[in-house]
Every structure is written in structure tokens, then in C-alpha cells.
Scaffold this motif. Sequence first.
Motif, mmCIF file in Angstrom:
data_model
loop_
_atom_site.group_PDB
_atom_site.id
_atom_site.type_symbol
_atom_site.label_atom_id
_atom_site.label_comp_id
_atom_site.label_asym_id
_atom_site.label_seq_id
_atom_site.Cartn_x
_atom_site.Cartn_y
_atom_site.Cartn_z
ATOM 1 N N GLU A 18 31.615 14.639 -42.872
ATOM 2 C CA GLU A 18 30.483 13.837 -42.418
ATOM 3 C C GLU A 18 30.965 12.676 -41.544
ATOM 4 N N THR B 176 26.154 21.854 -38.269
ATOM 5 C CA THR B 176 26.382 22.078 -39.696
ATOM 6 C C THR B 176 26.725 23.530 -39.963
ATOM 7 N N GLU B 213 21.479 21.358 -39.184
ATOM 8 C CA GLU B 213 20.445 21.308 -40.212
ATOM 9 C C GLU B 213 19.331 22.324 -39.970
#
Lengths: 234, 234
Positions: A18, B176, B213
Motif C-alpha cells: 500500500e 490492485t 479496486e
Amino acid sequence: MNYPAINSWQDIQSEILERIQSRQWKPGELIPNEADLAREFGCARSTVNRALQAVADQGWIDRRRKAGTRVALHPIRRATLDIPILRREIELKGQAYSYELVRKVEGRTPPPRVLEQMDGDASSSFLHVLARHFCDKKPYAVEDRWINLNAVPEIADVALESQSANEWLVHNARFTKAEIEFRAVNASKEQARLLGTDTGSALFVIDRGTWFEGAAITRVDLLFAPGYSIKTSF
Amino acid sequence: MNYPAINSWQDIQSEILERIQSRQWKPGELIPNEADLAREFGCARSTVNRALQAVADQGWIDRRRKAGTRVALHPIRRATLDIPILRREIELKGQAYSYELVRKVEGRTPPPRVLEQMDGDASSSFLHVLARHFCDKKPYAVEDRWINLNAVPEIADVALESQSANEWLVHNARFTKAEIEFRAVNASKEQARLLGTDTGSALFVIDRGTWFEGAAITRVDLLFAPGYSIKTSF
DNA sequence: TAGTGGTCTAGACCACCTG
DNA sequence: AGGTGGTCTAGACCACTAG
């Protein structure tokens, strides 16, 4: 609201990723050392180490003793592929696998490219095997293989009519080094015929070589029928 | 003669692989549990665990709590590929990299295959980018890219004349999830022209998609000039 | 030479799953 | 229910290498 605690190495891995992806830690930048991160996350250094090793394996960071850990300059660079074993790949899809030996010739000399890849010399003796793999009776791939008989003399006596050389070798030959190469080629006339497609069709090729203690064992081209692709995600 | 001691996890890994490859432990067979192996090797259980995890990562064994560790029935070969970043790949070879934007069109709808891969619907707005990468002024690869403007609106304003969309995205877009697919295709007339080759030539294709996401960001086909291959060894 | 990551240990607790 | 692998800890020593 309840937030998950950060204590497993996977949690730490996520947190590290992250920070990299959000550019809180920028490419090329030095990140805190393991001891500091362990203090920050309130865990043992070995837990941080486990997480950082995983992140490094994925190519996101570069680690060196004394120099510390830096965010890699160029992210997204590593993919892990599962190389198919044809029979299994096809049977897992619930389809019928079959195999056919096209020809098996002993004593011929491989083409220059293969000879070079196999570190061959004039004294080496080779077996050439050409075969087809089918999926639900439709041609799926052509297997074009050269085997170094000096390394695996037993295979000369194996009947390859029903069992592919690949399977025999998987179960009987050990290797210490392997190499895999992916290419695209235009189908030759014979390849096209064997695959039931047109001459010149673009074929996906998986070219694999294996060695045992420095001696080349085998080199195989798997040429797949048009439409084949190999995938990975992460 | 002095034999190396067996105590590092790498040594244990080698010993495990040796036993599997020599068929001392056969496919499908249960191997001793970690505690027993630790006793045998005279080391801590965590060291054995480290070694076995590495072996499992390579696909040689299957491990399950309570059920124990078994030699894999089908040794799946797992290959780790380094996905090239073109500028870097070419400059590392000591050759000159250059880039040319062919066209950039906003508002078109991607072909069905791409639309599906990008989970796109009619309301999505796309940017299409076609570009060329050169190695020593010779065409090296064609980049055919679709970008979801809903996800990355900023890129519409970026001049892609000098910097490839790939580089911009690498440095500015987080993801992601990513997916990579390898294929072979016959060059279209335009692709052949851009690559300086013949229509129908077999091109190696790296097709990459990235999501953030759940929302598709971009999908890119990199079509390489004939002769290109990607390799790994282990 | 000193700071960093790499590894090992001995012990502990736990999640998972088979029998 | 109990055995197995998965993980964490606290501490230690070592290998490597930048400064």
C-alpha cells in the motif's frame, strides 16, 4: 468500526505494498530498516523479514545488506506461470486427451539451432520424436522433440506409441537445470497439416530444454494450434 | 574429502528435491512430518518449514494441515518470467530506444474481445492509443492500448507524443489486480507495416490488463516483431 | 568497521482438517 | 479429538558490503 489489527506477515505485506503503490514510498527511495518497521508494527523483526522477502520476490523492492531496502525503480515485472502438462491440462477441463506418435527417428542430426541449444557435438547421438496431442479428438499441439541418447539411452527402447516422450521423461529423467522459451512461429506445411490449420498460421510455441549435471537431455518444441494462450494473474 | 554439512534451509531444500527426483520419495507418497525431518537433519522445525515451503512454491509437493505433505502427482513446472519494460529492456542491451505515437483517439468503443476483458459497458468512455517502440531505429514492438477514461481521466490531457502511455501509467496509476496473457497472432496489414514485416507474419503478443479496486484501468497488447522470444531458466 | 539483511533456534499457540 | 502445518516471538550470530 473495527479495523483489522496489523500483526500477521500478510498484513504487513499489504501495508508495505500500500505504501509503495500510494507513492508514500517512492521508486528508488530507501525504506526504514527491519528493526524500525518491527517497532512500528509492534511485532518481531522476523515477521517483518518474512513480509519483506515476499514483497521482494514479487519484484517491488530491492534489498541488500548494509545498503538497506529500496523501492524498485520499475514495478510490475515478474509473473509466475504454470507450465502445462498437456494430458493434465486437458483432463482438468473435463475433455478427452489423446496422443499419437507421428514418427520416431534415431541417428539424425538436429538442425543447427537445436544442436547449439543442446551443446551438441558431432559425437552425440540423437533421437527425434514428432507427435501430436489431441483434445476431444481435435489436434491441440504438435510435439517436436530431440533427445540426447548419450544421456538417456533407455528411451530408445521405450515404445512411444501410447505414452508421450514427455510423460516418460517426466517420470524417468531427473534434471538439474531447465530453460523455457516462448515464441511465435508461422506454421510450416507439415505442422499446419498436423494441426488441421493453414500453412503460415501463427503458432504459439513453448520451447523447453533440460540438462542433468551439465549434459543436455532433451529439447522440445510444443507448437499449439491457433487460439491457444497462456495466462497468469496477480 | 569434506562433505558440506546439512543445516541451512537451502541444504535441506536440496536434500528434499534430491529425494523426490531420485524417486526415494515417490509421487503421491506421504513424506515425514516437519518434526521428524527436523530431528533427522538436526535442526529446528522452522528451518525445515522454510525449506518445505520453498519446495511447495516450486510445485513439487502438496501440503495440508493434518493430512501432511505429499509428493505432487504431477510435478507442475512453475516458471517465473520477468516482464520487460521496453525502454529498459532495450537500454540494458546497450541499444538505443525510441518511441513514436501513431495515433490517439478518444471516444471510440473497443472491439468486443477487449470490451469484455475490461468488463466494459456502454457508458464507459475509452481512449485508444497506438504506438511504436524502436530498438536502434528498427521497429521492435507495436503497442495497442485501450484506457478506461472513467478510471484515469487525467491521461486524456497527457501528451503521449514523447512518453509512452505505458510509462505514464506505470508512474501514475495504481492497480490492485493484473493479468498477463501470452499469445501468437498473424500480423494484420497495418501491424505488418508498422513493424516492417509481412502481412501474416507470426507475432508474439503480450496482453496485459490492470484493475484498480474492481475497475478496469487499461488493457494493452504488445505485438513484437518476428524473432522476439522471452526466456527463463531455473 | 559498522549497519543491514539473512538465517537459525527453541518454544509456543493456533487454524485447519482428517479420521 | 488429535496430529499436522502455519505462524509468531525474542534472541542470537553471521554474511555481506557501503562508506
